[in-house]
Design a protein around this motif. Structure first.
Motif, PDB file in Angstrom:
ATOM      1  N   PHE A  83      51.308  55.612  58.552  1.00 47.50           N
ATOM      2  CA  PHE A  83      51.852  56.968  58.440  1.00 47.50           C
ATOM      3  C   PHE A  83      53.344  56.973  58.783  1.00 47.50           C
ATOM      4  N   LEU A  84      53.700  56.341  59.900  1.00 52.23           N
ATOM      5  CA  LEU A  84      55.114  56.351  60.307  1.00 52.23           C
ATOM      6  C   LEU A  84      55.970  55.527  59.346  1.00 52.23           C
ATOM      7  N   ALA A  85      55.373  54.450  58.808  1.00 60.53           N
ATOM      8  CA  ALA A  85      56.100  53.640  57.821  1.00 60.53           C
ATOM      9  C   ALA A  85      56.463  54.523  56.617  1.00 60.53           C
ATOM     10  N   CYS A  86      55.499  55.301  56.197  1.00 66.27           N
ATOM     11  CA  CYS A  86      55.710  56.170  55.031  1.00 66.27           C
ATOM     12  C   CYS A  86      56.671  57.302  55.387  1.00 66.27           C
ATOM     13  N   GLN A  87      56.515  57.786  56.602  1.00 65.26           N
ATOM     14  CA  GLN A  87      57.338  58.903  57.036  1.00 65.26           C
ATOM     15  C   GLN A  87      58.806  58.493  57.177  1.00 65.26           C
ATOM     16  N   TYR A  88      59.064  57.227  57.408  1.00 62.44           N
ATOM     17  CA  TYR A  88      60.458  56.759  57.471  1.00 62.44           C
ATOM     18  C   TYR A  88      61.214  57.183  56.211  1.00 62.44           C
ATOM     19  N   PHE A  89      60.476  57.258  55.100  1.00 63.31           N
ATOM     20  CA  PHE A  89      61.151  57.577  53.843  1.00 63.31           C
ATOM     21  C   PHE A  89      61.547  59.054  53.735  1.00 63.31           C
ATOM     22  N   THR A  90      61.027  59.880  54.631  1.00 63.78           N
ATOM     23  CA  THR A  90      61.544  61.264  54.697  1.00 63.78           C
ATOM     24  C   THR A  90      62.983  61.201  55.216  1.00 63.78           C
ATOM     25  N   SER A 110      81.573  52.257  42.750  1.00 67.19           N
ATOM     26  CA  SER A 110      80.964  53.567  43.056  1.00 67.19           C
ATOM     27  C   SER A 110      79.901  53.915  42.010  1.00 67.19           C
ATOM     28  N   PHE A 111      80.220  53.653  40.748  1.00 62.09           N
ATOM     29  CA  PHE A 111      79.291  54.002  39.675  1.00 62.09           C
ATOM     30  C   PHE A 111      78.039  53.112  39.718  1.00 62.09           C
ATOM     31  N   TYR A 112      78.224  51.800  39.798  1.00 61.33           N
ATOM     32  CA  TYR A 112      77.067  50.889  39.828  1.00 61.33           C
ATOM     33  C   TYR A 112      76.170  51.211  41.031  1.00 61.33           C
ATOM     34  N   HIS A 113      76.809  51.501  42.149  1.00 57.49           N
ATOM     35  CA  HIS A 113      76.031  51.800  43.355  1.00 57.49           C
ATOM     36  C   HIS A 113      75.211  53.073  43.165  1.00 57.49           C
ATOM     37  N   PHE A 114      75.826  54.068  42.598  1.00 56.30           N
ATOM     38  CA  PHE A 114      75.127  55.341  42.376  1.00 56.30           C
ATOM     39  C   PHE A 114      73.906  55.130  41.476  1.00 56.30           C
ATOM     40  N   MET A 115      74.058  54.251  40.486  1.00 60.40           N
ATOM     41  CA  MET A 115      72.950  53.966  39.574  1.00 60.40           C
ATOM     42  C   MET A 115      71.762  53.360  40.325  1.00 60.40           C
ATOM     43  N   ASP A 116      72.024  52.353  41.165  1.00 59.34           N
ATOM     44  CA  ASP A 116      70.928  51.749  41.952  1.00 59.34           C
ATOM     45  C   ASP A 116      70.312  52.782  42.897  1.00 59.34           C
ATOM     46  N   GLU A 117      71.181  53.576  43.524  1.00 60.64           N
ATOM     47  CA  GLU A 117      70.689  54.509  44.544  1.00 60.64           C
ATOM     48  C   GLU A 117      69.804  55.599  43.969  1.00 60.64           C
ATOM     49  N   SER A 118      69.968  55.919  42.681  1.00 60.22           N
ATOM     50  CA  SER A 118      69.112  56.971  42.141  1.00 60.22           C
ATOM     51  C   SER A 118      67.649  56.499  42.148  1.00 60.22           C
ATOM     52  N   PHE A 119      67.413  55.188  41.959  1.00 62.01           N
ATOM     53  CA  PHE A 119      66.040  54.675  42.054  1.00 62.01           C
ATOM     54  C   PHE A 119      65.564  54.688  43.505  1.00 62.01           C
ATOM     55  N   HIS A 120      66.474  54.408  44.418  1.00 55.58           N
ATOM     56  CA  HIS A 120      66.077  54.408  45.831  1.00 55.58           C
ATOM     57  C   HIS A 120      65.670  55.826  46.258  1.00 55.58           C
ATOM     58  N   PHE A 121      66.400  56.798  45.745  1.00 54.41           N
ATOM     59  CA  PHE A 121      66.058  58.180  46.091  1.00 54.41           C
ATOM     60  C   PHE A 121      64.681  58.542  45.521  1.00 54.41           C
ATOM     61  N   ASN A 122      64.415  58.099  44.278  1.00 50.87           N
ATOM     62  CA  ASN A 122      63.092  58.361  43.692  1.00 50.87           C
ATOM     63  C   ASN A 122      61.996  57.750  44.542  1.00 50.87           C
ATOM     64  N   SER A 123      62.215  56.504  45.001  1.00 55.46           N
ATOM     65  CA  SER A 123      61.131  55.883  45.764  1.00 55.46           C
ATOM     66  C   SER A 123      60.969  56.561  47.127  1.00 55.46           C
ATOM     67  N   SER A 124      62.087  56.994  47.735  1.00 56.69           N
ATOM     68  CA  SER A 124      61.950  57.743  49.003  1.00 56.69           C
ATOM     69  C   SER A 124      61.085  58.984  48.782  1.00 56.69           C
ATOM     70  N   THR A 125      61.348  59.681  47.683  1.00 61.11           N
ATOM     71  CA  THR A 125      60.615  60.925  47.430  1.00 61.11           C
ATOM     72  C   THR A 125      59.141  60.638  47.140  1.00 61.11           C
ATOM     73  N   LEU A 126      58.871  59.615  46.323  1.00 62.88           N
ATOM     74  CA  LEU A 126      57.470  59.288  46.013  1.00 62.88           C
ATOM     75  C   LEU A 126      56.709  58.917  47.293  1.00 62.88           C
ATOM     76  N   LEU A 127      57.360  58.128  48.148  1.00 63.67           N
ATOM     77  CA  LEU A 127      56.683  57.691  49.373  1.00 63.67           C
ATOM     78  C   LEU A 127      56.492  58.840  50.364  1.00 63.67           C
ATOM     79  N   SER A 128      57.555  59.621  50.590  1.00 62.58           N
ATOM     80  CA  SER A 128      57.472  60.639  51.651  1.00 62.58           C
ATOM     81  C   SER A 128      56.777  61.915  51.197  1.00 62.58           C
ATOM     82  N   HIS A 129      56.709  62.159  49.897  1.00 61.36           N
ATOM     83  CA  HIS A 129      56.059  63.379  49.427  1.00 61.36           C
ATOM     84  C   HIS A 129      54.653  63.120  48.886  1.00 61.36           C
ATOM     85  N   GLU A 130      54.429  61.917  48.322  1.00 62.20           N
ATOM     86  CA  GLU A 130      53.147  61.722  47.642  1.00 62.20           C
ATOM     87  C   GLU A 130      52.276  60.622  48.239  1.00 62.20           C
TER      88      GLU A 130
END
Ligand SMILES: [Fe+2]
Ligand SMILES: [Fe+2]
Length: 409
Positions: free
Chosen positions: A207-214, A250-270
């Protein structure tokens, strides 16, 4: 705490669960969405481009251009910006990049560690392997991000000042994440202890592992708000091939980070909903984590719009910059400039406050669907209490202290 009191507290909140419950399983559609996010990130991975960009960076080749949209310059909209020459404005724009990504380096060093501890806990479940593989990929991407940021930051500061200003030698994950915070030796030690304890507990508690992604989601959300705008400099550049390398990063980093944000949301919300409901102890630790993030982000910085630093911790750096050959001010002028930039209303103050308000609203929306969140976290009450008035009052108090210490030297 006596033994009796301790056992009463434990019976109230319940102990942390040490093992993964056998019944946990991801549903089919969620499994598919996690796979898609992982595969797409693998396919578009910008690691090689970032490594090449970091290696190819030469300050001399990029010195005559902005690296970010103009509004993302150090102390933009303050009297320093208004009085700066064109070449000084360019330096302030480039130093914004250096300062901004120096903070991101620190956050990403911590992210690598907690991705790994979380993956350790989540791997205890059947069917969670692809989540762990996804986190492995993200950690290795963070290493590439950090290398590219460091290459630019260190070379730029050497070229401009002959020494470090915002950058720092490589560090571990338990140091204070905010590099300019309202802190002291004791608070730093306490923070380190909290980070180590969270790593230890969350590595064996799904639970806490998953909650880290919040918490990771909130931090990435803040990054997304600003980095989306930083990446636009490259996206809208008329000659992308020859755009300054930091803007490409800045651009390349933003591209990678958009996937990281998706995975944070999938983990912490679902994914978290596939786990049993938290015990009182788990809900407590989860809320303390969010509160810590709120505390870190409770103020805004007028020096670096979009980073929630405690500006008084930056006064010595700004003073050094103003005294350097780049601005060539004497002691009295440098102190006066710090006073007018940080303790008076300006366009810069209002812009940075606005970014802080947007972040607060975005954090509130991010937490909205989650259960077991304290009202003070749901409303982001610490962040919401910040205003231009509280900012200026803090600066006036801190500046008087800063000047007293400087006089005494
Ligand atoms: Fe990153
Ligand atoms: Fe990331």
């Amino acid at each position: 705490m006596d033994k009796n009191c301790h056992s009463q507290l434990l019976s109230k909140v319940g102990p942390a669960k040490q093992t993964a419950p056998a019944a946990t399983a991801l549903n089919e559609p969620l499994q598919r969405r996690l796979e898609i996010n992982y595969r797409r990130n693998q396919k578009q991975d910008h690691t090689q481009l970032l490594d090449e960009a970091g290696q190819a960076f030469s300050y001399d080749e990029c010195r005559d251009s902005y690296w970010n949209p103009e509004a993302f310059s150090l102390l933009y909209g303050t009297p320093l910006w208004d009085q700066a020459s064109d070449s000084q404005k360019m330096v302030l724009n480039q130093l914004y990049w250096v300062a901004y990504y120096s903070q991101i380096i620190s956050a990403e060093i911590a992210t690598i560690f907690f991705n790994q501890t979380s993956a350790a806990a989540l791997y205890a479940h059947d069917g969670f392997r692809s989540i762990c593989d996804m986190l492995d990929l993200e950690s290795s991407q963070e290493r590439a991000h950090i290398s590219a940021f460091r290459a630019v930051a260190e070379q730029t500061e050497q070229a401009l000042l002959g020494k470090r200003l915002f950058s720092y030698p490589m560090r571990g994950p338990f140091t204070e994440t905010m590099i300019f915070a309202d802190t002291n030796q004791l608070k730093r030690w306490w923070k380190q202890l909290q980070l180590q304890a969270f790593g230890l507990i969350s590595a064996c508690n799904s639970f806490l592992a998953c909650q880290y992604f919040t918490v990771r989601g909130l931090r990435t959300l803040n990054g997304k708000l600003v980095q989306h705008q930083l990446s636009r400099y490259y996206q809208t550049h008329s000659d992308q091939e020859n755009a300054p390398i930091p803007s490409k990063i800045s651009f390349y980093h933003f591209m990678d980070e958009s996937f990281h944000f998706n995975s944070s949301t999938l983990l912490s919300h679902e994914v978290i909903q596939c786990l049993p409901k938290p015990t009182g102890f788990e809900a407590l630790v989860a809320n303390l984590g969010i509160r810590g993030c709120q505390q870190d982000h409770r103020q805004f910085s007028v020096a670096v719009n979009g980073i929630f630093w405690h500006d008084p911790a930056l006064y010595p750096k700004v003073y050094q910059l103003l005294r350097s050959h780049l601005f060539d001010m004497d002691d009295a002028d440098a102190k006066e400039m710090i006073r007018v930039c940080f303790t008076q209303e300006s366009e810069g103050v209002y812009r940075c406050y606005q970014t802080h308000r947007e972040a607060t609203a975005a954090y509130q929306a991010y937490l909205e669907p989650l259960a077991d969140i304290w009202p003070s976290n749901r409303q982001m009450s610490m962040m919401a209490a910040t205003s231009v008035e509280t900012y200026l009052a803090t600066q006036r108090r801190a500046l008087a202290r800063f000047l007293r210490v400087k006089e005494a030297l």
